[in-house]
Design a protein around this motif. Structure first.
Motif, mmCIF file in Angstrom:
data_model
loop_
_atom_site.group_PDB
_atom_site.id
_atom_site.type_symbol
_atom_site.label_atom_id
_atom_site.label_comp_id
_atom_site.label_asym_id
_atom_site.label_seq_id
_atom_site.Cartn_x
_atom_site.Cartn_y
_atom_site.Cartn_z
ATOM 1 N N TYR A 73 0.832 -1.215 0.000
ATOM 2 C CA TYR A 73 0.000 0.000 0.000
ATOM 3 C C TYR A 73 0.865 1.262 0.000
ATOM 4 C CZ TYR A 73 -4.101 -2.950 0.889
ATOM 5 O OH TYR A 73 -5.102 -3.885 0.799
ATOM 6 N N GLU B 85 2.003 1.704 -3.430
ATOM 7 C CA GLU B 85 0.901 2.223 -4.238
ATOM 8 C C GLU B 85 0.781 3.737 -4.057
ATOM 9 O OE1 GLU B 85 -3.666 0.909 -5.227
ATOM 10 O OE2 GLU B 85 -3.008 0.780 -3.140
ATOM 11 N N THR B 86 0.917 4.207 -2.837
ATOM 12 C CA THR B 86 0.882 5.649 -2.561
ATOM 13 C C THR B 86 2.022 6.368 -3.283
ATOM 14 O OG1 THR B 86 -0.132 5.262 -0.408
ATOM 15 C CG2 THR B 86 0.964 7.386 -0.712
ATOM 16 N N LYS C 36 3.191 5.465 -6.017
ATOM 17 C CA LYS C 36 2.958 5.226 -7.441
ATOM 18 C C LYS C 36 4.024 4.329 -8.074
ATOM 19 C CE LYS C 36 0.151 9.345 -8.155
ATOM 20 N NZ LYS C 36 -0.952 8.777 -7.459
ATOM 21 N N VAL D 20 3.657 0.967 -7.666
ATOM 22 C CA VAL D 20 2.810 -0.159 -8.077
ATOM 23 C C VAL D 20 1.391 0.359 -8.273
ATOM 24 C CG1 VAL D 20 4.206 -1.843 -6.785
ATOM 25 C CG2 VAL D 20 2.123 -0.926 -5.757
ATOM 26 N N ARG D 21 0.610 -0.445 -8.971
ATOM 27 C CA ARG D 21 -0.803 -0.107 -9.140
ATOM 28 C C ARG D 21 -1.619 -1.391 -9.094
ATOM 29 N NH1 ARG D 21 -3.516 -0.759 -14.025
ATOM 30 N NH2 ARG D 21 -2.231 -1.683 -15.656
ATOM 31 N N ARG D 22 -2.887 -1.225 -8.784
ATOM 32 C CA ARG D 22 -3.808 -2.361 -8.802
ATOM 33 C C ARG D 22 -4.171 -2.637 -10.244
ATOM 34 N NH1 ARG D 22 -7.178 -1.906 -3.245
ATOM 35 N NH2 ARG D 22 -5.639 -0.597 -2.203
ATOM 36 N N HIS E 258 -6.766 -8.151 -4.649
ATOM 37 C CA HIS E 258 -6.268 -7.171 -5.613
ATOM 38 C C HIS E 258 -4.954 -7.700 -6.162
ATOM 39 C CE1 HIS E 258 -9.177 -3.973 -4.900
ATOM 40 N NE2 HIS E 258 -9.122 -4.313 -3.627
ATOM 41 N N PHE F 194 -1.493 -6.670 -7.968
ATOM 42 C CA PHE F 194 -0.650 -5.493 -8.125
ATOM 43 C C PHE F 194 0.425 -5.743 -9.163
ATOM 44 C CE2 PHE F 194 -2.553 -5.124 -3.991
ATOM 45 C CZ PHE F 194 -2.799 -3.764 -3.847
ATOM 46 N N THR G 245 4.847 -0.290 -11.650
ATOM 47 C CA THR G 245 4.663 0.783 -12.633
ATOM 48 C C THR G 245 5.984 1.404 -13.041
ATOM 49 O OG1 THR G 245 4.310 2.420 -10.905
ATOM 50 C CG2 THR G 245 2.334 1.346 -11.813
#
Length: 132
Positions: free
Chosen positions: A52, A55-56, A58, A60-62, A70, A72, A75
């Motif tokens: 997570y 993800e914040t 950026k 990785v992304r779902r 989910h 992942f 990116t």
């Protein structure tokens, strides 16, 4: 070489998770956790927290959702992350490469063959300021 300022600075646990994604492609949190060796494997919730955080940032992304899981995906590429990491590391030395290279040579981490390969790469690289 200046990395783009939008690239995140990744911690060691974040890089370990990114390595799993780079090696295996898109994964669920459970699959990421299972990719670690059984001995010393982080807890599911630890992996979840780090994913997570990535993800914040950026990194990785779902990619999709399968049932409640989910999936992942990275990116940023491994080479981009490594370049950014080296840039941040060199900032510690004021941008100078000599102390790093000297330490690598003194500790035996940089071999003669690696130095020769680096020389070959430098010779083949276009000179700065010239267009190709």
């Amino acid at each position: 070489m200046k990395p783009q300022s939008r690239l995140p600075k990744l911690t060691k646990p974040e890089l370990q998770i990114m390595e799993a994604l780079w090696a295996h492609g898109a994964l669920s949190i459970r699959e990421i956790q299972q990719s670690f060796p059984a001995k010393g494997r982080p807890a599911y919730t630890t992996v979840q927290t780090v994913v997570y955080r990535l993800e914040t940032k950026k990194a990785v992304r779902r990619a999709k959702k399968i049932s409640n899981a989910h999936i992942f995906e990275a990116t940023i590429s491994r080479s981009t992350a490594h370049r950014n990491l080296v840039h941040h590391f060199l900032e510690i030395f004021g941008g100078r490469t000599e102390p790093l290279i000297a330490t690598l040579i003194d500790t035996g981490r940089l071999t003669l063959e690696e130095i020769q390969e680096a020389e070959r790469i430098v010779r083949e690289r276009p000179k700065r300021g010239t267009s190709t």
